[in-house]
Enzyme design. Structure first.
Site, PDB file in Angstrom:
ATOM      1  CB  ALA A   1      11.872 -57.810 -30.388  1.00  0.00           C
TER       2      ALA A   1
ATOM      3  N   GLY B   1      10.079 -53.387 -32.979  1.00  0.00           N
ATOM      4  CA  GLY B   1       8.917 -54.260 -33.133  1.00  0.00           C
ATOM      5  C   GLY B   1       7.615 -53.609 -32.677  1.00  0.00           C
TER       6      GLY B   1
ATOM      7  CD  GLU C   1       9.665 -54.127 -37.231  1.00  0.00           C
ATOM      8  OE1 GLU C   1      10.226 -54.362 -36.142  1.00  0.00           O
ATOM      9  OE2 GLU C   1       9.986 -54.669 -38.301  1.00  0.00           O
TER      10      GLU C   1
ATOM     11  CD  GLU D   1      14.013 -52.547 -35.470  1.00  0.00           C
ATOM     12  OE1 GLU D   1      14.094 -51.327 -35.743  1.00  0.00           O
ATOM     13  OE2 GLU D   1      12.915 -53.143 -35.378  1.00  0.00           O
TER      14      GLU D   1
HETATM   15  N1  CO8 Z   1      13.633 -55.264 -24.578  1.00  0.00           N
HETATM   16  C1  CO8 Z   1      13.904 -55.654 -23.311  1.00  0.00           C
HETATM   17  N2  CO8 Z   1      13.809 -54.825 -22.260  1.00  0.00           N
HETATM   18  C2  CO8 Z   1      13.462 -53.545 -22.494  1.00  0.00           C
HETATM   19  C3  CO8 Z   1      13.182 -53.078 -23.786  1.00  0.00           C
HETATM   20  C4  CO8 Z   1      13.280 -53.995 -24.867  1.00  0.00           C
HETATM   21  N3  CO8 Z   1      12.991 -53.672 -26.124  1.00  0.00           N
HETATM   22  N4  CO8 Z   1      12.859 -51.772 -23.707  1.00  0.00           N
HETATM   23  C5  CO8 Z   1      12.931 -51.438 -22.414  1.00  0.00           C
HETATM   24  N5  CO8 Z   1      13.303 -52.502 -21.673  1.00  0.00           N
HETATM   25  C6  CO8 Z   1      13.505 -52.577 -20.229  1.00  0.00           C
HETATM   26  C7  CO8 Z   1      14.787 -51.887 -19.800  1.00  0.00           C
HETATM   27  O1  CO8 Z   1      15.894 -52.726 -19.988  1.00  0.00           O
HETATM   28  C8  CO8 Z   1      14.471 -51.582 -18.344  1.00  0.00           C
HETATM   29  O2  CO8 Z   1      14.645 -52.783 -17.615  1.00  0.00           O
HETATM   30  P1  CO8 Z   1      15.275 -52.716 -16.123  1.00  0.00           P
HETATM   31  O3  CO8 Z   1      14.292 -51.929 -15.324  1.00  0.00           O
HETATM   32  O4  CO8 Z   1      15.347 -54.162 -15.736  1.00  0.00           O
HETATM   33  O5  CO8 Z   1      16.599 -52.040 -16.257  1.00  0.00           O
HETATM   34  C9  CO8 Z   1      12.969 -51.293 -18.365  1.00  0.00           C
HETATM   35  O6  CO8 Z   1      12.471 -51.862 -19.578  1.00  0.00           O
HETATM   36  C10 CO8 Z   1      12.660 -49.817 -18.399  1.00  0.00           C
HETATM   37  O7  CO8 Z   1      13.388 -49.261 -19.466  1.00  0.00           O
HETATM   38  P2  CO8 Z   1      14.136 -47.835 -19.353  1.00  0.00           P
HETATM   39  O8  CO8 Z   1      14.661 -47.644 -17.973  1.00  0.00           O
HETATM   40  O9  CO8 Z   1      15.093 -47.744 -20.482  1.00  0.00           O
HETATM   41  O10 CO8 Z   1      12.854 -46.896 -19.546  1.00  0.00           O
HETATM   42  P3  CO8 Z   1      12.798 -45.404 -20.132  1.00  0.00           P
HETATM   43  O11 CO8 Z   1      11.381 -44.972 -19.962  1.00  0.00           O
HETATM   44  O12 CO8 Z   1      13.883 -44.566 -19.557  1.00  0.00           O
HETATM   45  O13 CO8 Z   1      13.136 -45.575 -21.691  1.00  0.00           O
HETATM   46  C11 CO8 Z   1      12.870 -46.550 -23.898  1.00  0.00           C
HETATM   47  C12 CO8 Z   1      12.227 -46.202 -22.531  1.00  0.00           C
HETATM   48  C13 CO8 Z   1      13.288 -45.263 -24.620  1.00  0.00           C
HETATM   49  C14 CO8 Z   1      11.786 -47.266 -24.666  1.00  0.00           C
HETATM   50  C15 CO8 Z   1      14.114 -47.430 -23.682  1.00  0.00           C
HETATM   51  O14 CO8 Z   1      13.801 -48.461 -22.770  1.00  0.00           O
HETATM   52  C16 CO8 Z   1      14.634 -48.065 -24.938  1.00  0.00           C
HETATM   53  O15 CO8 Z   1      15.329 -47.434 -25.717  1.00  0.00           O
HETATM   54  N6  CO8 Z   1      14.307 -49.373 -25.153  1.00  0.00           N
HETATM   55  C17 CO8 Z   1      14.817 -50.132 -26.282  1.00  0.00           C
HETATM   56  C18 CO8 Z   1      14.176 -49.712 -27.580  1.00  0.00           C
HETATM   57  C19 CO8 Z   1      14.712 -50.531 -28.742  1.00  0.00           C
HETATM   58  O16 CO8 Z   1      15.882 -50.484 -29.068  1.00  0.00           O
HETATM   59  N7  CO8 Z   1      13.816 -51.286 -29.404  1.00  0.00           N
HETATM   60  C20 CO8 Z   1      14.146 -52.073 -30.563  1.00  0.00           C
HETATM   61  C21 CO8 Z   1      14.389 -53.506 -30.200  1.00  0.00           C
HETATM   62  S1  CO8 Z   1      14.874 -54.476 -31.610  1.00  0.00           S
HETATM   63  C22 CO8 Z   1      13.404 -54.976 -32.307  1.00  0.00           C
HETATM   64  O17 CO8 Z   1      12.356 -54.589 -31.879  1.00  0.00           O
HETATM   65  C23 CO8 Z   1      13.479 -55.914 -33.493  1.00  0.00           C
HETATM   66  C24 CO8 Z   1      12.172 -56.624 -33.801  1.00  0.00           C
HETATM   67  C25 CO8 Z   1      12.426 -57.788 -34.704  1.00  0.00           C
HETATM   68  C26 CO8 Z   1      11.617 -59.041 -34.652  1.00  0.00           C
HETATM   69  C27 CO8 Z   1      10.375 -59.114 -33.838  1.00  0.00           C
HETATM   70  C28 CO8 Z   1       9.576 -60.392 -34.112  1.00  0.00           C
HETATM   71  C29 CO8 Z   1       8.353 -60.528 -33.241  1.00  0.00           C
END
Ligand code: CO8
Length: 259
Positions: free
Chosen positions: A65, A110, A113, A133
Site C-alpha cells: 500500500a 499489500g 496480499e 507491515e
Molecule cells: N508506498 C509508497 N511509496 C513507495 C512504496 C510504498 N509501498 N514502495 C516504494 N515506494 C517509493 C519510494 O518511496 C521511492 O520513491 P521516491 O523515488 O520518491 O523516493 C520509489 O518508490 C522507489 O523506491 P526505492 O528507491 O525504495 O526502490 P528500490 O528498488 O530501491 O526498493 C523496495 C524497492 C524494496 C520495494 C522498497 O521501495 C520498499 O521497501 N518499499 C516499501 C515496502 C513496504 O514496506 N511495503 C508494505 C507497505 S504496508 C502495506 O502494504 C499494508 C497494506 C494494508 C492495506 C491495504 C488495503 C488496500
C-alpha cells in the site's frame, strides 16, 4: 473510473491487468485500488476474456500500500482503506474467471496480499515476497493474516508476518506460496501459455471449480462436499458438459461455449 494507474490489455482471450505506477514500485494508493477494482470488473464482464493475469509495470509487482498516503491516516481512514481492500479481494474470489498473479518483482505487504487473492502465483526468479507491515508498526490489512495461513499454515505465516522478512521466489515456492519460478524474461510467455491452457477447457467448469474450491475453504468438509455434489450436478445441465463428453467419444477436440 479511468486511471493510468492500472492498464488493461486483451490478448487472444487473456485479460492482462497491469498495476502501472512503476516510479513508486506500483504502490497501491486508494485511487489505484479503485482502478484495479474497475479494471477487474471490466475484464470479468468482457465475454472475450477467459482468464485474467495481474502483473506490475517495471521492476516491482506491487511494493505494498502507498506508505505516503497511509502515513496521515487516522483509525477511521485506515479501517476504511483496509475494508476497501477487502472488497477488492472478495470481488477477486467471487469472479468467475480465474486470476493468475505474474509476480515480476517485489510483492511486499499489500502487493503480496494482492497476489494471494489471485487463484495462484507464478513468479520471476528475482521476485521477493514478504509482509513487512510490522516494520512500519502495523499489520497486514489486505487479507494477509487470513489468506496466508489458509495457504501455507499458521506457523510459517506467523514467521513471515512477525519478522517482516522477504522470501526469494524459490523459497516462496518451497513454502507453497508460489506454484512456479520462471526466469524473468520468460515469465509472461509462460503465464500466457498457462492461461491459454486453462482457456481451452470448459469455461463453466473452470468457474464452477473455482467456486467449489474458494467456497469449500470457508465451510466444513461435509458442507463442502455437499456443495461440490450440487455444482457437479448443475454442470450436467450445460452445453459444455455435452460438448466435452461427446467430443471425447467422437475423438475430436471440444469447442466449449461457456454455457
Ligand atoms: N508506498 C509508497 N511509496 C513507495 C512504496 C510504498 N509501498 N514502495 C516504494 N515506494 C517509493 C519510494 O518511496 C521511492 O520513491 P521516491 O523515488 O520518491 O523516493 C520509489 O518508490 C522507489 O523506491 P526505492 O528507491 O525504495 O526502490 P528500490 O528498488 O530501491 O526498493 C523496495 C524497492 C524494496 C520495494 C522498497 O521501495 C520498499 O521497501 N518499499 C516499501 C515496502 C513496504 O514496506 N511495503 C508494505 C507497505 S504496508 C502495506 O502494504 C499494508 C497494506 C494494508 C492495506 C491495504 C488495503 C488496500
Amino acid at each position: 473510473m479511468e486511471s493510468q494507474n492500472v492498464l488493461i490489455e486483451i490478448d487472444d482471450g487473456i485479460g492482462v491487468v497491469t498495476v502501472n505506477r512503476p516510479q513508486l514500485r506500483n504502490a497501491l494508493s486508494s485511487e489505484t485500488v479503485e482502478a484495479l477494482e474497475s479494471a477487474l470488473r471490466e475484464v470479468e464482464a468482457n465475454a472475450d476474456v477467459k482468464v485474467v493475469v495481474i502483473t506490475g509495470a517495471g521492476k516491482a509487482f506491487v511494493a505494498g500500500a502507498d506508505i505516503k498516503e497511509m502515513s496521515t491516516m487516522d483509525t477511521a481512514a485506515a479501517r476504511a482503506f483496509s475494508q476497501r481492500g477487502h472488497r477488492l479481494i472478495t470481488l477477486m474470489e467471487q469472479m468467475k474467471k480465474p486470476i493468475i498473479a505474474a509476480v515480476n518483482g517485489y510483492a511486499l505487504g499489500g502487493g503480496l496480499e494482492l497476489a494471494l487473492a489471485c487463484d495462484f502465483i507464478y513468479a520471476a526468479e528475482e521476485a521477493r515476497l514478504g509482509l513487512p507491515e510490522v516494520t512500519l508498526g502495523v499489520i497486514p490489512g489486505f487479507g494477509g493474516t487470513q489468506n496466508l495461513p489458509r495457504l501455507i499454515g499458521p506457523s510459517r505465516s506467523k514467521e513471515l508476518i512477525f519478522t517482516g522478512r522477504q522470501l526469494t521466489a524459490q523459497q516462496a515456492r518451497e513454502w507453497g506460496l508460489v506454484n512456479e519460478v520462471v526466469p524473468a524474461d520468460e515469465l509472461m510467455t509462460r503465464v500466457m501459455e498457462l492461461a491459454q491452457n486453462i482457456a481451452r477447457n470448459g469455461t463453466l467448469a473452470i468457474s464452477t471449480a473455482k467456486e467449489a474450491v474458494v467456497s469449500g475453504l470457508n465451510v466444513t468438509k461435509e458442507n463442502g462436499l455437499r456443495l461440490e455434489g450440487a455444482l457437479f450436478g448443475l454442470l450436467f445441465d450445460s452445453e459444455d458438459q455435452k460438448e466435452g463428453m461427446h467430443a471425447f467419444l467422437e475423438k475430436r477436440p471440444a469447442a466449449f461455449k461457456g454455457k
